[in-house]
Design an enzyme around this catalytic site. Structure first.
Site, PDB file in Angstrom:
ATOM      1  CD  GLU A 146      -4.187  -1.076   0.193  1.00  0.00           C
ATOM      2  OE1 GLU A 146      -3.538  -2.118  -0.043  1.00  0.00           O
ATOM      3  OE2 GLU A 146      -4.002  -0.359   1.189  1.00  0.00           O
ATOM      4  CD  GLU A 152       2.028   3.464  -1.686  1.00  0.00           C
ATOM      5  OE1 GLU A 152       1.506   2.355  -1.568  1.00  0.00           O
ATOM      6  OE2 GLU A 152       2.280   4.208  -0.728  1.00  0.00           O
ATOM      7  CG  ASP A 179      -4.525   2.150   3.729  1.00  0.00           C
ATOM      8  OD1 ASP A 179      -4.429   3.132   4.492  1.00  0.00           O
ATOM      9  OD2 ASP A 179      -3.659   1.266   3.651  1.00  0.00           O
ATOM     10  CB  THR A 180      -7.492   5.527   7.303  1.00  0.00           C
ATOM     11  OG1 THR A 180      -6.479   4.766   7.978  1.00  0.00           O
ATOM     12  CG2 THR A 180      -8.855   4.928   7.601  1.00  0.00           C
ATOM     13  CE1 TYR A 181       0.947   7.164   4.594  1.00  0.00           C
ATOM     14  CE2 TYR A 181       0.393   5.850   2.660  1.00  0.00           C
ATOM     15  CZ  TYR A 181       1.242   6.723   3.314  1.00  0.00           C
ATOM     16  OH  TYR A 181       2.381   7.161   2.688  1.00  0.00           O
ATOM     17  CG  HIS A 182      -3.212   4.595   0.443  1.00  0.00           C
ATOM     18  ND1 HIS A 182      -1.979   4.901  -0.073  1.00  0.00           N
ATOM     19  CD2 HIS A 182      -3.103   3.335   0.926  1.00  0.00           C
ATOM     20  CE1 HIS A 182      -1.155   3.868   0.090  1.00  0.00           C
ATOM     21  NE2 HIS A 182      -1.810   2.901   0.693  1.00  0.00           N
ATOM     22  CG  HIS A 205      -5.141  -1.973   4.826  1.00  0.00           C
ATOM     23  ND1 HIS A 205      -4.264  -2.041   3.762  1.00  0.00           N
ATOM     24  CD2 HIS A 205      -5.254  -3.249   5.301  1.00  0.00           C
ATOM     25  CE1 HIS A 205      -3.879  -3.301   3.597  1.00  0.00           C
ATOM     26  NE2 HIS A 205      -4.472  -4.051   4.508  1.00  0.00           N
ATOM     27  NE  ARG A 211       2.395   3.419   4.456  1.00  0.00           N
ATOM     28  CZ  ARG A 211       1.388   2.679   3.996  1.00  0.00           C
ATOM     29  NH1 ARG A 211       0.699   1.923   4.803  1.00  0.00           N
ATOM     30  NH2 ARG A 211       1.079   2.702   2.713  1.00  0.00           N
ATOM     31  CD  GLU A 240      -1.102  -1.587   5.099  1.00  0.00           C
ATOM     32  OE1 GLU A 240      -0.858  -2.530   4.345  1.00  0.00           O
ATOM     33  OE2 GLU A 240      -1.730  -0.574   4.733  1.00  0.00           O
TER      34      GLU A 240
HETATM   35 MN    MN Z   1      -2.971  -0.513   2.945  1.00  0.00          MN
END
Ligand code: MN
Length: 289
Positions: A146, A152, A179-182, A205, A211, A240
């Site tokens: 990921e 992170e 992951d679209t958030y990141h 994700h 989030r 997520e």
């Molecule tokens: Mn994730």
């Protein structure tokens, strides 16, 4: 293509009651699969989870983030060995549950580093992952790394950095997990990274910029789903979301989950399931244009 939900949408405790709650509610919300975090594999009952998954006819994947005591980039060989042993345990548990995909931050600790990654740390993590991917292949399991934001991990924060690291690991059994958030924090846009990764994309994700509820933040989902359609992605897509309404102490602290973004897991999950499937249906029709 399977659409899933992260178990932390429903519970932060993975005893019998917690597992039953997460698995039954994931199924009730309309998802095909559940992603179970294996932060504490030593206390996780894989046999119990396997029977519940069968009862509710749900597929499973597993994920985790390593910690300081299991960091594959650490210069202390004992810590790297502990990380490898823990990941090997996770592979065996996932195999017991009937799952075939392990993902997450399984290449470094999931934390804010205060120094850049060293060449030695990268090499050490790549070598450990090369060995683990062979063990995973023996169990019929595929690994996905990921890509997370700068707070992170210090090893890779963008899709292109992930491709470079995959080349260093040199294993056909490892792919990129976006992951679209990141991505919303680190990438130039939500379209090109997906095209860059292309057939080396193995896991997705879907998370909003804060989030919480999909569609209530700043993530450009329209571009992201168009890119998935363009590369004909057909791997898992997992929702997520985290809120202080449902807490797993270890994960919540490392991710900085300090406030309530929602308080009704069932409504959040059903909404996400509909949101993701609607986006996929819309982009599926683009080939007709
Ligand atoms: Mn994730």
């Amino acid at each position: 293509m399977q659409i899933g939900a992260h178990a932390l949408v429903f519970t932060g405790i993975f005893d019998e009651n917690g597992l039953k709650k997460a698995i039954s509610k994931t199924q009730a919300a309309g998802f095909d699969l559940i992603e179970i975090p294996l932060m504490n594999p030593a206390s996780f009952d894989g046999m119990l989870a396997a029977s519940l998954l069968k009862e509710y006819d749900l597929s499973v994947t597993a994920s985790l983030g390593l910690s300081d005591s299991t960091d594959l980039t650490n210069s202390n060989p004992a810590i790297v060995a502990a990380g490898e042993a823990m990941l090997a345990d996770c592979l065996r548990i996932l195999h017991t549950m009937g799952g075939t995909r392990l993902c997450g931050v399984i290449y470094s600790a999931m934390k804010k580093y205060v120094e850049p990654i060293t060449a030695e740390g990268r090499k050490c993590s790549a070598a450990a992952l090369h060995r683990l991917s062979a063990l995973a292949a023996d169990l019929g399991i595929h690994l996905s790394l990921e890509v997370v934001n700068r707070y992170e991990t210090n090893l890779m924060n963008t899709a292109r950095e992930a491709l470079r690291f995959l080349d260093e690991i040199d294993s056909p059994n490892i792919s990129v997990h976006l992951d679209t958030y990141h991505m919303n924090i680190e990438e130039s846009d939500m379209f090109s990274p997906v095209l860059d990764v292309a057939d080396r994309l193995g896991y997705v994700h879907i998370g909003e910029s804060h989030r919480g509820y999909l569609g209530s933040g700043t993530v450009d989902f329209s571009s992201f789903f168009r890119a998935l359609a363009r590369i004909k992605y057909d791997g898992p897509i997992v929702f997520e979301s985290f809120s202080s309404a449902v807490v797993n102490a270890e994960l919540s602290r490392s991710l900085g989950i300090w406030r309530n973004l929602w308080d009704d897991s069932d409504d959040l999950a059903a909404h996400a399931n509909t949101f993701i499937r609607s986006q996929l249906r819309a982009v599926e029709t683009i080939v007709l244009h």
